[in-house]
Enzyme design. Structure first.
Site, PDB file in Angstrom:
ATOM      1  CD  GLU A 296      -2.783  -1.366   2.404  1.00 36.56           C
ATOM      2  OE1 GLU A 296      -2.791  -0.449   3.239  1.00 36.56           O
ATOM      3  OE2 GLU A 296      -3.509  -2.372   2.499  1.00 36.56           O
TER       4      GLU A 296
ATOM      5  CD  GLU B 210      -4.511  -7.811   1.935  1.00 30.88           C
ATOM      6  OE1 GLU B 210      -5.397  -7.140   2.500  1.00 30.88           O
ATOM      7  OE2 GLU B 210      -3.307  -7.512   1.979  1.00 30.88           O
TER       8      GLU B 210
END
Ligand SMILES: *[C@@H]1O[C@H](CO)[C@@H](O)[C@H](O)[C@H]1NC(C)=O
Length: 284
Positions: free
Chosen positions: A122, A230
């Site tokens: 991220e 995820e």
């Protein structure tokens, strides 16, 4: 014969991946440096380049250590401007050591046991700008290069991934920024083997198989493998109707189908398989 020499220089020193300090050191110099003046410290685009240690191995305070900054009246010393420039260099070196120590410890502890590492997670905002995390603030994009190089030295058998959310639906600003970062970092000699698309989405709003395949095709041009890492497709209203459940099932089928139909897609991980836990992204 000026022209052939110029051609060779241009081919070697691509402006997109500039590496002035690396090239200078390879040629036997101690450094290739730049001056930095205090007003520039607030210019993010400028500082991204100034902090890149592949570009500059030395920083000279343009004015911060001059008389006007350090002793503007006799006997009265002030170091604020000089310190602000010095801290750029100090933070970069400190952060580089902190990242290396962290990766060497953690990846070293599990060496040989993990199929893959999420080395950098991220790094971008949804608008494609780098997140202002402590690593980025200290080192610019170089923190990613440094992290992947250290991970490769520490656990050479593991696949090394860049991982993010909202990079599933082709082609938003975040995907474009990710592609451009991958090119820069790989060109700087860091191994990135895979891209993980997290796959967090909402029932009925999930990207289509076609959109995800398009994105994975782009990542596949740059890395050896891609994966959904995820996946959780959450309901947006309760109670959940039978139609909602069917829609959720169809959404998961799109994700798995996109992976099955992408040659470099190696797997799908769900986050996780009950509704007891929810994804909470880290905020800096
Ligand atoms: C992403 O890149 C593509 C291809 O270069 C371009 O067409 C598109 O406009 C870009 N999208 C955004 C949101 O920047």
């Amino acid at each position: 014969m000026q022209l052939p020499l110029l051609t060779i220089l241009l081919a070697t020193v691509s402006p997109a991946t500039g590496q002035l300090d690396k090239l200078a050191k390879a040629a036997g110099l101690k450094y290739f440096g730049t001056a930095v003046d205090n007003p520039s410290l607030n210019n993010q685009a400028y500082m991204r380049i100034a902090r890149n240690s592949d570009e500059f191995g030395s920083i000279t305070p343009a004015n911060g250590q001059k008389w006007s900054s350090t002793e503007s009246s006799q006997g009265r010393f002030s170091y604020g401007s000089g310190d602000a420039i010095a801290s750029v260099a100090k933070h970069r070196d400190q952060m580089q050591r902190i990242i290396a120590a962290h990766i060497q410890n953690v990846a070293g502890h599990y060496k040989g046991q993990c199929y893959a590492w999420d080395v950098v997670n991220e790094a971008f905002e949804d608008d494609g700008k780098f997140r202002q995390n402590p690593m980025y603030r200290a080192m610019g994009v170089d923190f990613i290069t440094h992290s992947f190089k250290t991970a490769a030295q520490t656990d050479p058998a593991a696949k090394l991934y860049y991982n993010d959310f909202n990079i599933e639906r082709c082609c938003n600003a975040k995907i474009n920024a990710t592609l451009s970062m991958l090119k820069t970092v790989i060109a700087a000699g860091a191994p990135i083997h895979g891209v993980g698309m997290q796959g967090h989405s909402r029932v009925g709003k999930s990207p289509s198989k076609r959109e995800m395949k398009e994105t994975m095709a782009k990542f596949s041009e740059l890395v050896d493998e891609v994966a959904f890492t995820e996946v959780d497709i959450r309901h947006t209203k309760l109670p959940v109707s039978a139609e909602d459940r069917e829609q959720q099932g169809r959404d998961y089928v799109e994700v798995v189908g996109a992976c099955l139909e992408t040659p470099k897609c190696v797997g799908v991980t769900v986050w996780d398989f009950t509704d007891q836990v929810r994804h909470v992204p880290v905020r800096w």
